[in-house]
Design a protein around this motif. Sequence first.
Motif, mmCIF file in Angstrom:
data_model
loop_
_atom_site.group_PDB
_atom_site.id
_atom_site.type_symbol
_atom_site.label_atom_id
_atom_site.label_comp_id
_atom_site.label_asym_id
_atom_site.label_seq_id
_atom_site.Cartn_x
_atom_site.Cartn_y
_atom_site.Cartn_z
ATOM 1 N N HIS A 119 -9.824 6.087 -1.864
ATOM 2 C CA HIS A 119 -9.414 5.851 -0.476
ATOM 3 C C HIS A 119 -7.895 5.956 -0.381
ATOM 4 C CE1 HIS A 119 -13.514 4.797 0.319
ATOM 5 N NE2 HIS A 119 -13.490 3.784 -0.524
ATOM 6 N N HIS A 120 -7.419 6.997 0.263
ATOM 7 C CA HIS A 120 -6.011 7.395 0.198
ATOM 8 C C HIS A 120 -5.063 6.371 0.816
ATOM 9 C CE1 HIS A 120 -5.425 8.423 4.494
ATOM 10 N NE2 HIS A 120 -6.718 8.697 4.467
ATOM 11 N N HIS A 121 -5.562 5.491 1.671
ATOM 12 C CA HIS A 121 -4.683 4.581 2.403
ATOM 13 C C HIS A 121 -4.555 3.214 1.745
ATOM 14 C CE1 HIS A 121 -8.775 3.757 3.676
ATOM 15 N NE2 HIS A 121 -8.395 2.577 4.116
ATOM 16 N N LEU A 122 -5.311 2.935 0.684
ATOM 17 C CA LEU A 122 -5.322 1.598 0.082
ATOM 18 C C LEU A 122 -4.393 1.524 -1.125
ATOM 19 C CD1 LEU A 122 -9.138 0.675 0.157
ATOM 20 C CD2 LEU A 122 -7.328 -0.031 1.749
ATOM 21 N N LEU A 123 -3.592 0.470 -1.159
ATOM 22 C CA LEU A 123 -2.641 0.252 -2.236
ATOM 23 C C LEU A 123 -2.803 -1.172 -2.763
ATOM 24 C CD1 LEU A 123 -0.204 1.640 -3.703
ATOM 25 C CD2 LEU A 123 1.272 0.427 -2.087
ATOM 26 N N LEU A 124 -2.958 -1.296 -4.079
ATOM 27 C CA LEU A 124 -3.090 -2.597 -4.743
ATOM 28 C C LEU A 124 -1.758 -2.937 -5.389
ATOM 29 C CD1 LEU A 124 -4.835 -4.966 -5.945
ATOM 30 C CD2 LEU A 124 -5.414 -3.387 -7.819
ATOM 31 N N ALA A 125 -1.300 -4.180 -5.234
ATOM 32 C CA ALA A 125 -0.005 -4.590 -5.764
ATOM 33 C C ALA A 125 -0.131 -5.881 -6.553
ATOM 34 C CB ALA A 125 1.004 -4.770 -4.626
ATOM 35 N N ALA A 126 0.445 -5.889 -7.759
ATOM 36 C CA ALA A 126 0.580 -7.108 -8.559
ATOM 37 C C ALA A 126 1.929 -7.714 -8.236
ATOM 38 C CB ALA A 126 0.469 -6.783 -10.046
ATOM 39 N N CYS A 127 1.917 -8.879 -7.591
ATOM 40 C CA CYS A 127 3.126 -9.445 -6.987
ATOM 41 C C CYS A 127 3.595 -10.718 -7.668
ATOM 42 C CB CYS A 127 2.892 -9.686 -5.500
ATOM 43 S SG CYS A 127 2.492 -8.190 -4.572
ATOM 44 N N PHE A 144 -1.912 -11.145 -6.056
ATOM 45 C CA PHE A 144 -2.096 -9.717 -5.787
ATOM 46 C C PHE A 144 -2.405 -9.508 -4.320
ATOM 47 C CE2 PHE A 144 -6.496 -11.017 -6.484
ATOM 48 C CZ PHE A 144 -7.219 -10.251 -5.577
ATOM 49 N N LYS A 145 -2.097 -8.300 -3.836
ATOM 50 C CA LYS A 145 -2.308 -7.964 -2.435
ATOM 51 C C LYS A 145 -2.897 -6.569 -2.336
ATOM 52 C CE LYS A 145 1.567 -10.884 -1.078
ATOM 53 N NZ LYS A 145 0.764 -12.022 -0.597
ATOM 54 N N ILE A 146 -3.720 -6.368 -1.303
ATOM 55 C CA ILE A 146 -4.272 -5.062 -0.976
ATOM 56 C C ILE A 146 -3.712 -4.649 0.373
ATOM 57 C CG2 ILE A 146 -6.372 -3.751 -0.474
ATOM 58 C CD1 ILE A 146 -7.863 -5.690 -2.337
ATOM 59 N N LEU A 147 -3.072 -3.494 0.411
ATOM 60 C CA LEU A 147 -2.403 -3.025 1.623
ATOM 61 C C LEU A 147 -3.112 -1.802 2.194
ATOM 62 C CD1 LEU A 147 -0.176 -4.717 0.120
ATOM 63 C CD2 LEU A 147 1.503 -3.177 1.126
ATOM 64 N N ASN A 148 -3.200 -1.761 3.523
ATOM 65 C CA ASN A 148 -3.639 -0.565 4.240
ATOM 66 C C ASN A 148 -2.384 0.169 4.693
ATOM 67 O OD1 ASN A 148 -4.529 1.366 6.071
ATOM 68 N ND2 ASN A 148 -6.083 0.049 6.989
ATOM 69 N N CYS A 149 -2.151 1.341 4.131
ATOM 70 C CA CYS A 149 -0.915 2.082 4.396
ATOM 71 C C CYS A 149 -1.103 3.206 5.404
ATOM 72 C CB CYS A 149 -0.373 2.652 3.085
ATOM 73 S SG CYS A 149 0.018 1.399 1.849
ATOM 74 N N GLN A 150 -2.228 3.221 6.100
ATOM 75 C CA GLN A 150 -2.517 4.322 7.012
ATOM 76 C C GLN A 150 -1.436 4.467 8.080
ATOM 77 O OE1 GLN A 150 -5.468 6.175 6.665
ATOM 78 N NE2 GLN A 150 -4.701 7.611 8.191
#
Length: 469
Positions: A316-324, A329-335
């Motif tokens: 899924h091209h719009h999803l970004l997982l971040a170790a913060c 951790f956070k899951i971002l929608n970058c659309q």
Amino acid sequence: MTGAYALQTVDTELTADAVEWCPLRGLRHLLACGTYQLRRADEPADPQSKEVEEPQIRLGRLFLYSFNENKSTHPLVEVQRKDTSAILDMKWCHIPVAGHALLGLADASGSIQLLRLAESELLKWKPEEFSHCLSQEKSGHMLEPLSSLALEQHCLALSLDWSTGKTGRLLHGFAVSRTRDQPLKIISSDSIGQLHLLMVNETGSRLQKVASWQAHQFEAWIAAFNYWHTEIVYSGGDDGLLRGWDTRAPGRFLFTSMRHSMGVCSIQSSPHREHVLATGSYDEHILLWDTRNMKQPLADTPVQGGVWRIKWHPFHHHLLLAACMHSGFKILNCQKAMEEKQEATVLASHTLPNSLVYGADWSWLLFHSLQLAPSRPCPSNLGTKTADLKGASELPGPSCECMEDNDGEGYGVKPLTEDSRENGTWLQATATTMRDCGQSPEEANSAFSLLATCSFYDHALHLWEWEGN
């Protein structure tokens, strides 16, 4: 904001800072976890002594786990452990090399190691190298040393990236493959601010250093390829600089950005969209860039924690997982961030008390037409100590996996046990077997993702499920 649910917590014994799911078809049930532990001297050094104090030892251990859908409460099963120098980063090659999966490690000895995933029968010839192996009969695969290259004396290897990142994506339902004229390359960074370009031969048995150059004044925390144009690499350092480089003219940067206000420690090129780049920093911000214009980011998203790793979703091209780090951790929608230059939307956020999340990765296991059962929420008390890696270390082709019923139609996740459904620890469905399927993710219509995180000082590996839209 949608929720992520904890499925399992594994004690890694040493502090864990890297976690990577295997991306290769047929091997996506395998998960590698790397650890880093600083062993301090038993007694403090005598301040009156003129003798040079021995350096502190950085210990590491590599774990290999197998995801077993038939185990309801403990789906991750340890199949191997191997003591090594402390691991700072690791990545699977996105394509098989000489018929094998390769895992690259960046370690505290200043070396890049390559390990090959082999059939467990091969290990009968060298059992002494795998004295820490557990339950190998449950996996069928084990990691064995293949080659190693020391980057530089008196440094730590901090990161690595393979040039094959785009080959993992799907184009019209088919995996994109590396062409024969594309060399297999690794870019790595070290603790004295250098970048190292390495070439891997076609058998993976030899690493060759092509070029090294000074990229940053202090630690070069991260190095990454532009997956679409692999002669271009990016680096981030503790000097707060984000830089681009053309490896055909190493040592001459293409650009320098000071947009981050603290050390840049995570970078990943999108495997789905050619000109999209994500970066993260100790300044607790994730920036999205159009690589055609690096003067100003497309979007700036605060995440309330230093961003040690970022991972684009494999499908899924719009999803970004971040170790913060301390922010979990956070899951971002970058659309909208990519298309309308708006701040990314945080879809899920989990903070683990008394814990620093340093590793995070999406599983390549995707399932078809899910029907979720109730799941237990995130545990409220995971972890025992807090610390900062910077201080502790004295530094700052695949297609989706689906389920198949007896008629050959993939449609759900295999149930684990009746107890698992009653306890809400897994998914409720009626499929009978799991297989690799050739469908595109859109056809699979998957709303469920599996991911893993690992955290520093509470020595924990966490397995999560997340339901997205």
